[in-house]
Design a protein around this motif. Structure first.
Motif: not given
Ligand SMILES: Nc1ncnc2c1ncn2[C@@H]1O[C@H](COP(=O)(O)OP(=O)(O)OP(=O)(O)O)[C@@H](O)[C@H]1O
Length: 259
Positions: A27-46
């Motif tokens: 995940i690069e600095p000075r940038a915005v990285t988005a996590f997308i994906g269906s419910s329960g795939c672990g985005k918040s966990t990561v």
């Protein structure tokens, strides 16, 4: 201030449940990285594993590495409290400390860190943080009123101001606009674009237009089946993920064919 995050063979567990499998990404600095994906795939966990918030849940643990500019945040010598200071987090529902004034909300993190600052330094920090969160002009005349008296969008910007007051390296945002109206959402999105000048920003969002509007890179996570661990399917420049993804699953998700 802004730092690079590397996830190396990161596996995340809730007790016996293997929630997320073998994530490798930078995940690069000075940038915005988005996590997308269906419910329960672990985005918040990561996301929560990046600042060691995951392990506060009973039985929860990770295997693998999370490196911040090369330093393994899960090394035994690293204090998780310090990690959370360097990697701030903003949640779905704005959560200002309800009994504290706007000013005290901003200073709360600094006080928790036991940093002694003078009245004038505190005034400066409050103004700087509120300006950084595009909230100063709206609240400068009522700094001693409770943070809970602000609108939802203002409360979320107050939470962002509180997070940046401790000068973090990274800002993690877990669906920061999902409880907000469209106007407040746009205000937060504008703010996110400004914040990336100073911080590494990672945002979990269900809103694809939002990911397309604010992020430089997008990571698509998916589940093969319920009960299986979530996996990182594809990661790359947002433009590519949205218009020319390599994986069929990514294309299906982006075009709304599932999830
Ligand atoms: N505290 C917990 N204890 C046990 N399992 C959990 C816990 N929190 C999440 N999980 C499980 O871990 C998996 C990943 O959840 P997570 O919330 O990270 O997904 P998500 O992609 O962020 O979902 P959503 O988009 O719905 O917020 C799910 O199967 C979820 O049920």
């Amino acid at each position: 201030m802004s730092k690079r995050i590397e996830l190396k063979d990161l596996n995340i567990f809730y007790g016996k449940f293997h929630a997320v499998k073998s994530v490798n990404m930078t995940i690069e600095p000075r940038a915005v990285t988005a996590f997308i994906g269906s419910s329960g795939c672990g985005k918040s966990t990561v996301l929560r594993s990046i600042n060691r918030m995951h392990e506060v849940i009973d039985g929860a643990y990770v295997e693998g590495q999370v490196l911040l500019d090369g330093v393994d945040l899960y090394d035994k010598a690293v204090d998780p409290v310090r990690v959370r200071r360097h990697i701030g987090m903003v949640f779905q529902r704005p959560n200002p400390f309800p009994t504290m004034s706007i000013r005290e909300n901003i200073l709360a993190g600094v006080r928790l860190n036991n940093t002694k600052i003078s009245r004038s330094e505190a005034d400066e920090l409050v103004e700087q943080s509120l300006r950084g969160a595009n909230l100063w002009n709206e609240v400068k005349d009522r700094l001693d009123r409770p943070g809970s008296g602000l609108s939802g969008g203002q409360q979320q910007r107050l939470c962002i101001a509180r997070a940046i007051a401790v000068s973090p390296d990274v800002l993690l945002m877990d669906e920061p606009c999902s409880a907000l109206d469209p106007i407040s959402t746009l205000a937060i999105e504008d703010l996110i674009k400004e914040l990336k000048e100073t911080y590494t920003v990672v945002i979990v969002t269900h809103n694809m237009q939002q990911a397309a509007r604010v992020s430089d890179s997008t990571a698509f996570f998916n589940l093969k089946a319920h009960g299986q661990p979530g996996e990182l399917i594809e990661y790359g420049p947002t433009e590519k993920i949205f218009h020319n993804p390599d994986q069929k699953a990514t294309e299906d998700y982006i075009t709304g064919r599932f999830g």
